[in-house]
Design an enzyme around this catalytic site. Structure first.
Site, short mmCIF file in Angstrom:
data_model
loop_
_atom_site.label_atom_id
_atom_site.label_comp_id
_atom_site.label_asym_id
_atom_site.label_seq_id
_atom_site.Cartn_x
_atom_site.Cartn_y
_atom_site.Cartn_z
N ARG A 149 0.59 -1.97 13.92
CA ARG A 149 0.99 -3.15 13.15
C ARG A 149 1.20 -4.37 14.23
O ARG A 149 1.54 -4.09 15.41
CB ARG A 149 2.27 -2.63 12.63
CG ARG A 149 2.04 -1.54 11.56
CD ARG A 149 3.59 -0.97 10.92
NE ARG A 149 3.32 -0.20 10.19
CZ ARG A 149 3.68 1.28 10.24
NH1 ARG A 149 3.94 1.32 11.63
NH2 ARG A 149 3.75 2.19 9.24
N LYS A 173 7.69 1.53 11.92
CA LYS A 173 8.75 1.47 11.02
C LYS A 173 9.90 2.35 11.17
O LYS A 173 9.64 3.44 11.38
CB LYS A 173 8.21 1.27 9.39
CG LYS A 173 7.28 0.32 9.12
CD LYS A 173 6.73 0.27 7.91
CE LYS A 173 5.84 -1.08 7.47
NZ LYS A 173 5.47 -0.95 6.14
N HIS A 245 -3.46 -7.23 10.72
CA HIS A 245 -3.70 -5.86 10.00
C HIS A 245 -5.18 -5.78 9.68
O HIS A 245 -5.51 -4.44 9.33
CB HIS A 245 -2.94 -6.05 8.65
CG HIS A 245 -2.24 -5.01 8.17
ND1 HIS A 245 -1.03 -4.60 8.89
CD2 HIS A 245 -2.36 -4.28 7.21
CE1 HIS A 245 -0.68 -3.56 8.41
NE2 HIS A 245 -1.40 -3.35 7.30
N ARG A 248 -6.26 -3.45 12.12
CA ARG A 248 -5.78 -1.89 11.70
C ARG A 248 -6.53 -1.28 10.62
O ARG A 248 -6.92 -0.10 10.61
CB ARG A 248 -4.13 -2.16 11.30
CG ARG A 248 -3.25 -0.84 10.97
CD ARG A 248 -1.98 -1.25 10.77
NE ARG A 248 -1.19 -0.37 9.93
CZ ARG A 248 -0.69 0.86 10.50
NH1 ARG A 248 -0.84 1.03 11.76
NH2 ARG A 248 0.18 1.70 9.91
N HIS A 271 1.94 6.11 9.25
CA HIS A 271 2.11 6.16 7.69
C HIS A 271 3.17 7.40 7.51
O HIS A 271 2.78 8.58 7.71
CB HIS A 271 0.92 6.45 6.83
CG HIS A 271 0.13 5.25 6.84
ND1 HIS A 271 -1.15 5.18 6.53
CD2 HIS A 271 0.24 3.92 7.11
CE1 HIS A 271 -1.63 4.06 6.55
NE2 HIS A 271 -0.80 3.29 6.88
N TYR A 280 -8.06 4.40 2.58
CA TYR A 280 -9.35 4.28 3.40
C TYR A 280 -10.36 5.03 3.00
O TYR A 280 -11.51 4.86 3.31
CB TYR A 280 -8.76 4.33 4.89
CG TYR A 280 -7.83 3.42 5.28
CD1 TYR A 280 -8.22 2.23 5.63
CD2 TYR A 280 -6.40 3.79 5.45
CE1 TYR A 280 -7.25 1.13 5.99
CE2 TYR A 280 -5.49 2.88 5.78
CZ TYR A 280 -5.78 1.49 6.24
OH TYR A 280 -5.07 0.78 6.28
#
Length: 299
Positions: A149, A173, A245, A248, A271, A280
Site C-alpha cells: 500500500r 493497517k 494501488h 498492488r 488482507h 483478483y
C-alpha cells in the site's frame, strides 16, 4: 453529549483502541460530520445520543439526494456504524440505532492492471541521470515486487529491510506487521538507491530510518508518490487511471494468474479477510477460460 464531544471521543478511540492511521481516522470523522451536518438541517436539531433508525434512514436519503454514488454512501454508512458501535462500547447509549441500517447495493469494480510492457515503459521513462530518478526507480520496483500500500511504502524503514534474506517488514493497517519477500530487480534497485544516492542525502532529524526521502531529507508523502507515478504515466502516454494501488493490483493479479495459493496472496497483501483477496480471481476472464480448458476433464 453534543456532536463535537462525541466526535472528539470517537477519534481518540480510533487512535488509541483501534490503532488506525491518521488518514483512516480522518475518513471516519468526515462520515460522522456528514451526519452532524444533516441533523443541523432538521427543524429541531438532535444530538448523537438521540438519533434513531428513522433519522438514519432519512439521512441516507439526504446523502443520496446530494448525488453521492452507492460506494460513497456505503462508505459513510460504514463510518456511522463504527461511530455508534463506539458509543455502545462506551455505554453512552444502550441500543445501537444502526443495527438494521442497510447499505446500498454496490458492484465491485475490477481494478486496472498494468501489463508487463507498461511497467517496463514506466521504468524506462525514469531519468536515471538525476538522484531522484534512482530513488523513483526503486519506488516503482518495490511497489510492484512487494504489492505494498502507498502508506506502507512511505513508512518503510531501513531497520525493517532484511535484504540479505530477501525480505522486508512492513507495517500495514491497524499497525499490523508482516514480512514480504522482495524480488531481485527491486532488491537491486533499492540497494543502488541506498548505497549511491541516499547515503549522500541531507536527512532531517527524526527521519533517519525512513527509506525514501525527498530533497529536504524528509520522508516522502503519499501525495508525492502519486505525483511521481502520474508524471511517468504522462511521459509514456498512459491514459488509464493509475496510482500506487495499480501496482498492488498488478502484483496480486499476476500471482493469482500464475497459480499462487489465495491464502498466500492474502498474507502477502495483508488482507484481513479472504473475500478482499478473492476479487483478483475475477480479473482476467480469458485466464479463467483457459484454466477450464486446460484442467477440466470435459472441456
Amino acid at each position: 453529549m453534543d456532536w463535537q464531544a462525541a466526535i472528539k471521543g470517537f477519534k481518540s478511540y480510533l487512535k488509541l483502541e483501534r490503532s488506525l492511521s491518521a488518514n483512516s481516522i480522518m475518513a471516519y470523522e468526515r462520515d460522522v460530520e456528514k451526519l452532524y451536518q444533516y441533523t443541523e438541517t432538521l427543524s429541531a436539531p438532535i444530538g448523537p445520543l438521540q438519533i434513531t433508525l428513522t433519522e438514519l434512514r432519512a439521512f441516507i436519503v439526504w446523502v443520496f439526494e446530494l448525488g453521492m454514488i452507492p460506494t460513497s454512501q456505503a462508505r459513510i454508512i460504514s463510518g456511522i456504524k463504527a461511530f455508534y458501535k463506539y458509543l455502545l462500547t462506551e455505554e453512552l447509549i444502550t441500543k445501537n440505532p444502526t443495527e438494521l441500517l442497510e447499505a446500498p447495493k454496490t458492484s465491485r469494480k475490477l481494478p486496472d492492471v498494468l501489463t508487463l510492457p507498461d511497467i517496463e515503459k514506466l521504468i524506462a521513462a525514469i531519468d536515471l541521470s538525476k538522484p531522484e530518478g534512482t530513488r523513483n526507480k526503486a519506488i516503482i520496483e518495490v511497489l510492484f515486487s512487494c504489492g505494498l500500500r502507498v502508506s506502507e511504502l512511505t513508512t518503510l524503514k531501513i531497520s525493517n529491510l532484511y535484504l540479505n534474506i530477501d525480505f522486508v517488514k512492513v507495517t500495514g493497517k491497524g499497525s499490523k506487521e508482516r514480512l514480504v519477500p522482495i524480488g531481485s530487480h527491486a532488491k537491486k534497485a533499492l540497494e543502488i538507491y541506498l548505497e549511491q544516492i541516499r547515503v549522500h542525502s541531507p536527512i532531517k532529524k527524526g527521519e533517519e530510518d525512513f527509506v525514501f526521502l525527498n530533497r529536504r531529507g524528509a520522508h516522502l508523502t503519499r501525495e508525492m508518490i502519486f505525483t511521481i507515478i502520474k508524471r511517468l504515466a504522462n511521459a509514456i502516454g498512459y491514459k488509464k487511471p493509475i496510482g500506487p494501488h495499480t501496482f498492488r493490483h498488478s502484483f496480486a493479479t499476476y500471482l493469482i494468474e500464475g497459480g499462487a495459493d489465495l491464502r498466500a496472496v492474502q498474507e502477502l497483501l495483508g488482507h484481513e479477510s479472504i473475500t478482499t483477496t478473492e476479487i483478483y480471481t475475477h480479473l482476467d476472464r480469458e485466464f479463467l477460460k483457459s484454466t477450464i480448458k486446460d484442467f477440466h476433464p470435459r472441456s
